[in-house]
Design an enzyme around this catalytic site. Structure first.
Site, mmCIF file in Angstrom:
data_model
loop_
_atom_site.group_PDB
_atom_site.id
_atom_site.type_symbol
_atom_site.label_atom_id
_atom_site.label_comp_id
_atom_site.label_asym_id
_atom_site.label_seq_id
_atom_site.Cartn_x
_atom_site.Cartn_y
_atom_site.Cartn_z
ATOM 1 N N GLY A 131 6.867 -1.006 8.908
ATOM 2 C CA GLY A 131 7.333 -1.571 10.175
ATOM 3 C C GLY A 131 6.665 -0.868 11.355
ATOM 4 N N SER A 134 1.903 -0.503 4.414
ATOM 5 C CA SER A 134 1.850 -0.676 5.863
ATOM 6 C C SER A 134 2.184 0.630 6.583
ATOM 7 C CB SER A 134 2.788 -1.815 6.275
ATOM 8 O OG SER A 134 2.557 -2.210 7.603
ATOM 9 N N TYR A 135 3.223 0.644 7.438
ATOM 10 C CA TYR A 135 3.569 1.886 8.130
ATOM 11 C C TYR A 135 4.105 2.946 7.168
ATOM 12 C CZ TYR A 135 4.750 5.013 11.913
ATOM 13 O OH TYR A 135 4.787 6.098 12.752
ATOM 14 N N ASP A 149 -5.804 -9.414 4.115
ATOM 15 C CA ASP A 149 -4.948 -8.913 5.185
ATOM 16 C C ASP A 149 -5.790 -8.667 6.428
ATOM 17 O OD1 ASP A 149 -3.090 -7.647 6.799
ATOM 18 O OD2 ASP A 149 -3.011 -5.807 5.612
ATOM 19 N N HIS A 195 -1.380 -8.622 2.994
ATOM 20 C CA HIS A 195 -0.732 -7.350 3.303
ATOM 21 C C HIS A 195 0.313 -6.989 2.244
ATOM 22 C CE1 HIS A 195 0.279 -4.212 6.207
ATOM 23 N NE2 HIS A 195 1.552 -4.527 6.116
#
Length: 483
Positions: A125, A220-221, A405, A457
């Protein structure tokens, strides 16, 4: 209980309802824009400061007797027949003074659960749900059907080979909560601390896992969360008299690990995939300096704006997937993934009987919490020094990237790895899956990089079979096969 519910309900009113897989929604890029605008005013903690703060932190350990039995899920509403594994979910308190508790979901293996490793999964996120996104849309044992009420088996679920633990972190994400509203303004350091405190307490609740091989994974994060938590585990294994966590390795998918590599790689990816023009690309190259501390220019901002405008309504997390349309039947992407899955999950997890079966507090569940994202206090410019520490520690370090992605692109991952300046041990080669190229792999000194062909992603969503092949190779410590 009443106070916690009132605060949870109050906080739910602050949420902007956003779906991690929603059309045009890119929480990471939103977070980076916010951080970039604040960067000159923030005193960013460097890696050494993070490590120092971690190492002096006392760890709360609460009573866990009987809680495992309470957390066992008898059955999820709408789950398919033939479900043959144990499931648990509930809360682990990480700060009793603030009333801060993190929600987890455990899917044990249907076979060899008593010997298979324990794998922690974290979504990024910052502010997005590991249970709703990771478990229900990606690698968990179930997928939500289009009726929002029934589930189907995911035949490529990762719990076939490991006991998989999904953690909603930090507080305010998914079903996790705090009775202290200021806790929803948080950062990388606090998130790592809370995740570590969760693990220590969870292992007291599930002591059979204390000596089990343990891996941390995410995307991701979580390119921040996973290395930072792994570093904290290794540090505290040495300096505390608490449970020694048997950490064997980390794997991060399409990870955000370095700001300069992220921005440069993203715009280069846009250009090489015919999304932006030569003129826009050249304008970014000539006017933008994405290194830490470099001044922002109006010309750079303008060319970036042109690039995002050119992207238009392409879903940035998979540039070839169709959008979810309310006016027609959902159309699967070229990988077969239903782009409306996020809305099905949202409907299912907001059903009161589902929340009751999960032992969750009644809240308005959302895929991502924009309040947390917009109020994130600080994020390091790079976590590459943390990754270098982990590489030197001898644990397994893998990075994998879906190659469709656009937001955290395969190009970004390659640029970040180049900054690590590690030598190649096994030259780049195609790995195979069911007679086709599943992607490409290169083995570095203390690092493995794998691409997944045709995946966006959310790699396990778009290419579940290939993702599972990468995951099993990671657990075995072997490079994916080339035949």
């Amino acid at each position: 209980m009443k106070t916690a519910f009132q605060l949870s309900l109050h906080f739910s009113l602050l949420l902007l309802v956003s779906c991690y897989g929603g059309d045009g929604y890119d929480p990471l890029q939103n977070a980076l824009k916010i951080q970039r605008s604040r960067r000159s005013a923030l005193n960013h903690a460097n890696n050494e400061a993070h490590s120092a703060e971690h190492s002096t932190s006392p760890v709360y350990i609460g009573p866990q007797d009987g809680l495992k039995v309470d957390d066992k899920i008898s059955s999820l509403p709408g789950q398919p027949a033939g479900t043959n594994f144990d499931q648990y979910s509930g809360y682990v308190t990480v700060d009793p003074n603030h009333g801060r508790a993190l929600f987890y979901y455990l899917a044990e293996s249907p076979v060899n659960s008593s010997t298979n490793p324990l794998v922690l999964w974290l979504n990024g996120g910052p502010g997005c749900s590991s249970f709703g996104n990771g478990a229900m849309m990606e690698l968990g044992p179930f997928r939500v059907n289009a009726d929002n009420t029934t589930l189907s088996h995911n035949k490529y679920a990762w719990n076939k080979f490991a006991n998989v633990l999904f953690l909603e972190s930090p507080a305010g994400v998914g079903f996790s909560y705090s009775n202290t509203s200021s806790d929803y303004t948080t950062d990388d350091v606090q998130t790592a601390k809370d995740s570590y405190t969760f693990l220590i307490n969870w292992l007291e609740r599930f002591p059979e896992y204390k000596t089990r091989d343990f891996y941390i994974t995410g995307e991701s994060y979580a390119g921040h969360y996973v290395p930072q938590l792994a570093q904290l585990v290794l540090q505290n294994n040495k300096i505390t008299n608490q449970t020694v966590i048997n950490l064997k390795g980390i794997a991060i998918g399409n990870p955000y690990v370095d700001y300069e590599a992220e921005k440069t790689g993203m715009f280069d990816y846009f250009w090489t995939h015919a999304i932006i023009s030569d003129q826009i690309h050249e304008g970014i190259i000539s006017n933008c300096n994405f290194t830490e501390g470099a001044p922002k220019t109006d010309a750079c901002k303008d060319y970036q704006y042109q690039a995002y405008t050119a992207l238009s309504n392409i879903f940035p997390y998979d540039i070839y997937t169709p959008l979810c349309s309310p006016f027609s039947n959902s159309t699967p992407s070229i990988s077969g993934f239903d782009p409306c899955t996020d809305s099905y999950t949202q409907g299912y997890l907001n059903t009161p009987v589902v929340q009751q079966s999960l032992h969750a507090k009644p809240v308005q569940w959302t895929s991502c919490n924009d309040f947390i994202l917009f109020n994130w206090k600080d994020m390091p410019f790079t976590v590459l020094p943390v990754i270098q520490d982990l590489m030197a520690s001898g644990i397994r370090v893998w990075i994998y990237s879906g190659d469709t992605d656009g937001s955290v692109s395969v190009t970004t991952s390659r640029y970040a790895i180049n900054k690590l300046q590690t030598s190649v041990k096994t030259q780049w080669y195609p790995w195979m899956y069911q007679g086709e190229v599943g992607g490409y792999v290169v083995g570095y000194e203390n690092l493995t990089f794998v691409t997944v062909r045709g995946a966006g992603h959310f790699v396990p969503s778009y290419q579940p079979g290939r993702a599972l092949a990468v995951f099993t190779s990671f657990l075995e410590g072997k490079l994916p096969t080339n035949h």
